[in-house]
Design an enzyme around this catalytic site. Structure first.
Site, PDB file in Angstrom:
ATOM      1  N   CYS A   1      41.413  20.805  16.094  1.00 21.44           N
ATOM      2  CA  CYS A   1      39.995  21.078  16.315  1.00 21.44           C
ATOM      3  C   CYS A   1      39.719  22.574  16.166  1.00 21.44           C
ATOM      4  CB  CYS A   1      39.613  20.608  17.726  1.00 21.44           C
ATOM      5  SG  CYS A   1      37.967  21.134  18.214  1.00 21.44           S
TER       6      CYS A   1
ATOM      7  N   CYS B   1      38.401  15.259  17.626  1.00 25.75           N
ATOM      8  CA  CYS B   1      39.138  16.162  18.507  1.00 25.75           C
ATOM      9  C   CYS B   1      39.536  15.371  19.747  1.00 25.75           C
ATOM     10  CB  CYS B   1      38.218  17.322  18.884  1.00 25.75           C
ATOM     11  SG  CYS B   1      38.725  18.205  20.351  1.00 25.75           S
TER      12      CYS B   1
ATOM     13  N   GLU C   1       0.861  -1.186   0.000  1.00 26.00           N
ATOM     14  CA  GLU C   1       0.000   0.000   0.000  1.00 26.00           C
ATOM     15  C   GLU C   1       0.895   1.234   0.000  1.00 26.00           C
ATOM     16  OE1 GLU C   1      -1.598   0.500   4.254  1.00 26.00           O
ATOM     17  OE2 GLU C   1      -0.449  -1.346   4.277  1.00 26.00           O
TER      18      GLU C   1
ATOM     19  N   CYS D   1      38.805  24.066  19.859  1.00 25.78           N
ATOM     20  CA  CYS D   1      39.710  24.164  21.016  1.00 25.78           C
ATOM     21  C   CYS D   1      41.181  24.051  20.639  1.00 25.78           C
ATOM     22  CB  CYS D   1      39.358  23.098  22.059  1.00 25.78           C
ATOM     23  SG  CYS D   1      39.789  21.426  21.557  1.00 25.78           S
TER      24      CYS D   1
ATOM     25  N   LYS E   1       2.833   4.570   1.015  1.00 24.31           N
ATOM     26  CA  LYS E   1       3.234   5.185   2.276  1.00 24.31           C
ATOM     27  C   LYS E   1       2.866   6.658   2.160  1.00 24.31           C
ATOM     28  CE  LYS E   1       7.077   5.438   5.497  1.00 24.31           C
ATOM     29  NZ  LYS E   1       7.143   6.858   5.794  1.00 24.31           N
TER      30      LYS E   1
ATOM     31  N   ASP F   1       2.580  10.497   2.926  1.00 22.46           N
ATOM     32  CA  ASP F   1       3.501  11.452   3.542  1.00 22.46           C
ATOM     33  C   ASP F   1       2.706  12.475   4.352  1.00 22.46           C
ATOM     34  OD1 ASP F   1       5.844  12.609   4.189  1.00 22.46           O
ATOM     35  OD2 ASP F   1       6.195  13.564   2.255  1.00 22.46           O
TER      36      ASP F   1
ATOM     37  N   TYR G   1      -4.961   2.605   8.305  1.00 21.29           N
ATOM     38  CA  TYR G   1      -4.166   1.469   7.814  1.00 21.29           C
ATOM     39  C   TYR G   1      -3.621   0.563   8.913  1.00 21.29           C
ATOM     40  CZ  TYR G   1      -0.432   4.867   8.777  1.00 21.29           C
ATOM     41  OH  TYR G   1       0.366   5.785   9.371  1.00 21.29           O
TER      42      TYR G   1
ATOM     43  N   CYS H   1      37.261  20.508  25.463  1.00 16.48           N
ATOM     44  CA  CYS H   1      36.837  21.166  24.221  1.00 16.48           C
ATOM     45  C   CYS H   1      35.444  21.751  24.430  1.00 16.48           C
ATOM     46  CB  CYS H   1      36.804  20.149  23.081  1.00 16.48           C
ATOM     47  SG  CYS H   1      36.092  20.818  21.563  1.00 16.48           S
TER      48      CYS H   1
ATOM     49  N   LYS I   1      11.126   2.814  -0.140  1.00 19.73           N
ATOM     50  CA  LYS I   1      11.082   4.235  -0.460  1.00 19.73           C
ATOM     51  C   LYS I   1      11.305   4.488  -1.949  1.00 19.73           C
ATOM     52  CE  LYS I   1      10.809   6.773   2.744  1.00 19.73           C
ATOM     53  NZ  LYS I   1      11.563   7.210   3.885  1.00 19.73           N
TER      54      LYS I   1
HETATM   55  S1  IVH Z   1       2.274   1.129   9.055  1.00 20.04           S
HETATM   56  C1  IVH Z   1       3.433  -1.032  12.525  1.00 20.04           C
HETATM   57  N1  IVH Z   1       1.351   2.025   6.788  1.00 20.04           N
HETATM   58  O1  IVH Z   1       5.102   5.875   8.126  1.00 20.04           O
HETATM   59  C2  IVH Z   1       3.285  -0.253  11.338  1.00 20.04           C
HETATM   60  N2  IVH Z   1       2.690   3.476   8.107  1.00 20.04           N
HETATM   61  O2  IVH Z   1       7.866   5.244   8.859  1.00 20.04           O
HETATM   62  C3  IVH Z   1       3.054   1.162  11.572  1.00 20.04           C
HETATM   63  N3  IVH Z   1       2.946   5.721   7.189  1.00 20.04           N
HETATM   64  O3  IVH Z   1       4.768   6.399  11.557  1.00 20.04           O
HETATM   65  C4  IVH Z   1       3.010   1.967  10.377  1.00 20.04           C
HETATM   66  N4  IVH Z   1       1.722   5.402   5.391  1.00 20.04           N
HETATM   67  O4  IVH Z   1       3.163   7.644   9.996  1.00 20.04           O
HETATM   68  C5  IVH Z   1       2.092   2.306   7.871  1.00 20.04           C
HETATM   69  N5  IVH Z   1       0.426   2.730   4.789  1.00 20.04           N
HETATM   70  C6  IVH Z   1       1.148   2.982   5.866  1.00 20.04           C
HETATM   71  C7  IVH Z   1       1.742   4.243   6.082  1.00 20.04           C
HETATM   72  C8  IVH Z   1       2.518   4.445   7.214  1.00 20.04           C
HETATM   73  C9  IVH Z   1       2.454   6.274   6.078  1.00 20.04           C
HETATM   74  C10 IVH Z   1       3.817   6.408   8.148  1.00 20.04           C
HETATM   75  C11 IVH Z   1       3.381   6.327   9.590  1.00 20.04           C
HETATM   76  C12 IVH Z   1       4.549   5.756  10.345  1.00 20.04           C
HETATM   77  C13 IVH Z   1       5.666   5.994   9.400  1.00 20.04           C
HETATM   78  C14 IVH Z   1       6.749   4.962   9.603  1.00 20.04           C
END
Ligand code: IVH
Length: 715
Positions: free
Chosen positions: A433, A457, A128, A436, A130, A132, A240, A463, A328
């Site tokens: 450094c 250092c 699914e 210092c 992620k 932002d 989610y 320092c 990512k």
């Molecule tokens: S699952 C145990 N699913 O990503 C699993 N996280 O890097 C908990 N996020 O803090 C997260 N989309 O804010 C999950 N489809 C998705 C997500 C998601 C965004 C964010 C979430 C989490 C962060 C982790």
């Protein structure tokens, strides 16, 4: 109800919207009357909730159409002084990252190994986007929303319930039959692109500062103390995940998410499930392709093990689940000019080169600084001798390509030699450094015989840069977390001689009372603010033990290791005795510590060196005269193995070794690798040898694998 709202809010014309708002205002008022005055509702809570949410969604799209008699004006928005803290009954986790296909394959392999699945057994994963945005946890009791909390540090977040109620995607009441008594829904709050653009237009028209990107806007909007302001910001929510549940309505990840939809949440339409990694990766590429057309920002694809029983077996490592990973998207890149290279001295004396750049926008954010890692990186030779950027070094004046990925610090990836100015000279990295003047050296790693990539250092706490950085670390969020004592104040206090080390922080009030230059008389301070700071310091004298351990800034002791140590020793006295023994080279203390899961040789060595140094012991002891770290409460105290030290040996058949460890820790036990006088229980599988012998000599209780399952009541 679904039929009734056949036209989606985004497709309504202004005229239709106005007409529907009028209708909804009258209808909701009628239901309010029946519910409150006559105690005789004619529709269900969920249906009523759907009306209100529809009203809110239309108003957010057409803020100019909000009516005098709108139901949203009658909820009575709440303005707070500050947000209350909320402890999450189940921590809100982060995700491990994967940056390429191989990382994803390794993730699937790790899971197979952990569960000892054979090569042709299928492993079902969900994929699914992620999102932002920022995560939010919604707690429902008997189907009603009682608390909405931000993630915070994962353990404690902020109570933003009033604001969450203004988000149309979040139901106040869950729909459907058989809703468990306690339901915690987790998901992402975000702002869509068009809402972001029109909000910024509005802000600009009113002469107010505009926001940088939708994510920051969503965060800023959700954290408004006045919920009337949040209500004017069109935020969305995708569900989610979940936290505490008094009962589990489904047995798979996908099933749970579909159930959330039935309960009234929006779920992401791009979520799918796969039986093999190759088609999973195809879906990743498909999502990446649609990314530019989506109405919201995403920064990767999250994969999760679908079967919840397997998720349970896999459990957690530190703050991330073993059963999920975030794949990512490739980082965004841009070209700009390198104006200067500055050297910063860190808490451990590391000299870090920082690139000062001509400001450039990358992925919606203006970048002015980038990390240059270390001197080898600038030269174009990696720490293992590998050639970087085809051997091109980085010089002041160069045109450089920078990359920014997520929240990580931008870095320089490439140099354009054709644009290099004639007078550009190779950068000469300082050997003293800059703070210092002490020698700065590159250590030789005793184990590998290789030269360390970092130049440090040698000034130690002499320092000023190291001392100040250490102080900032001590009061920082993961450590003592002292309100009102941020980087700026620490720098000023150090400069003026008010504090020189961590122990001084806890005597600042008593010394101030005797001082000729009282803090309240210093520019920028007053009677109230000084007293408030002293109170904030007093309030942290009993902070959790691990915070003090983390705050000491011992090398290799990060927040998680500090927690592991605190849990292992429980209180300061036990810890101090062990550290004294360790510094005196006591082999039992050493073995005991190396055996603790998550600790090992490197941390043990770092602790030994730290506590063998009298200056460190002195600061720690002075600190303890004025502070009283709170001992660790035993986790899962109702489990039969809570607080016990358990050792697993021999071959296990019903679970893998990693799984056994994780399970024991979840039940509040400490898992050790070796049998000693402190061992409470040995779980011995077939083929157990010396550990079993030692346990019987010491009279340690021993069970086999079945006995273990019986003991923990999972038979
Ligand atoms: S699952 C145990 N699913 O990503 C699993 N996280 O890097 C908990 N996020 O803090 C997260 N989309 O804010 C999950 N489809 C998705 C997500 C998601 C965004 C964010 C979430 C989490 C962060 C982790």
């Amino acid at each position: 109800m679904a039929e009734r709202f056949a036209t989606e809010v985004k497709n309504l014309s202004e005229e239709q919207a106005a007409a529907e708002l009028a209708e909804l205002a009258a209808e909701i008022a009628r239901h309010d009357e029946r519910y409150h005055a006559e105690d005789n509702p004619e529709i269900s809570d969920a249906e009523y909730d759907a009306l209100r949410r529809r009203n809110l969604a239309i108003e957010q799209r057409f803020p100019d159409l909000v009516r005098e008699d709108s139901p949203s004006r009658r909820v009575g928005y709440v303005a707070l002084d500050k947000f209350e803290k909320v402890t999450h009954p189940i921590p809100m986790l982060s995700l491990e990252n994967a940056f390429n296909d191989d990382d994803v394959k390794a993730f699937a392999e790790r899971i197979r190994r952990f569960l000892s699945l054979d090569a042709n057994a299928s492993l079902r994963l969900t994929a699914e986007p992620k999102i932002d945005g920022l995560s939010l946890s919604l707690r429902y009791e008997n189907g009603r929303l009682v608390t909405a909390a931000t993630r915070g540090d994962g353990t404690v977040g902020e109570n933003v319930t009033e604001n969450a109620k203004t988000i149309a995607d979040i139901p106040n009441v869950l729909a459907g039959e058989d809703i468990p008594e306690i339901v915690e829904i987790r998901g992402e709050v975000y702002m869509g692109h068009s809402a972001f653009l029109s909000l910024n237009e509005r802000m600009a028209a009113e002469g107010k500062p505009t926001y940088v990107n939708p994510r920051n806007t969503a965060a800023g909007s959700l954290r408004q103390l006045d919920s009337a302001i949040t209500a004017t910001r069109p935020l969305n929510f995708f569900a989610y995940a979940w936290g505490e549940m008094s009962a589990m309505p489904r047995t798979t990840q996908m099933g749970m998410v579909e159930w959330m939809q039935e309960a009234g949440f929006r779920i992401n339409p791009l979520m799918k499930r796969f039986d093999d990694v190759d088609t999973l990766l195809e879906h990743y590429r498909a999502i990446e392709k649609t990314r530019p057309e989506l109405e919201y920002d995403i920064d990767g694809v999250v994969y999760k093990v679908d079967d919840l029983a397997l998720q349970e077996r896999l459990g957690l490592k530190a703050r991330v689940p073993r059963w999920a990973i975030a794949h990512k998207f490739a980082a965004e890149k841009a070209w700009t000019i390198l104006h200067a290279i500055d050297i910063q001295v860190g808490r451990t004396g590391a000299l870090s080169p920082v690139a000062r750049l001509e400001p450039v926008t990358v992925g919606g954010v203006v970048v002015t600084n980038a990390t240059l890692h270390n001197e080898d990186y600038i030269k174009g030779v990696g720490s293992k001798g590998e050639v970087l950027r085809d051997g091109k070094d980085i010089r002041v004046g160069d045109h450089v390509m920078i990359q920014r990925a997520g929240d990580v610090i931008p870095q320089i990836l490439d140099v354009d030699l054709e644009k290099r100015p004639d007078n550009a000279k190779p950068f000469s990295f300082p050997e003293t450094c800059p703070a210092c003047g002490s020698h700065a050296v590159r250590d030789i790693n005793l184990k590998t015989g290789k030269t360390d990539s970092v130049r440090r250092c040698t000034g130690g706490l002499v320092c000023p840069a190291q001392a100040v950085e250490q102080l900032k670390h001590f009061v920082s969020r993961g450590a003592l977390d002292i309100d009102g004592l941020g980087d700026k104040q620490v720098e000023a206090f150090y400069e003026s001689g008010r504090i020189a080390d961590a122990a001084d922080i806890f005597t600042i009030r008593e010394r101030d009372a005797r001082s000729l230059k009282r803090l309240k008389d210093v520019e920028g301070w007053g009677e109230t603010s000084a007293a408030k700071l002293f109170d904030a310091i007093d309030a942290r004298r009993n902070a959790d033990f691990y915070r003090f351990l983390f705050g000491l800034g011992i090398r290799h002791v990060g927040e998680q290791t500090a927690k592991d140590l605190a849990r292992h020793y429980g209180d300061v006295e036990t810890f101090n005795n062990a550290m004294a023994a360790l510094a005196a080279n006591d082999s039992e203390a050493r073995e005991d510590l190396i055996g603790v899961d998550g600790i090992g040789e490197t941390v043990t060595q770092a602790l030994t060196e730290f506590f063998a140094e009298s200056r460190n012991v002195d600061v720690w002891q002075r600190l303890l005269q004025k502070a009283d770290p709170k001992p660790v409460e035993q986790a899962a105290s109702d489990s039969p193995v809570a607080g016990k030290t358990v050792v697993f040996t021999g071959s296990l058949e019903r679970m893998t070794r990693d799984e056994a460890k994780a399970m024991a820790e979840r039940l509040g036990a400490k898992v050790s690798g070796s049998v000693s006088g402190k061992t409470d229980l040995l779980v011995a599988g077939p083929g157990a040898g010396s550990k079993l012998k030692k346990a019987s000599e010491l009279g340690v209780d021993t069970v086999d694998e079945d006995g273990w399952f019986q003991l923990i009541g999972r038979d």
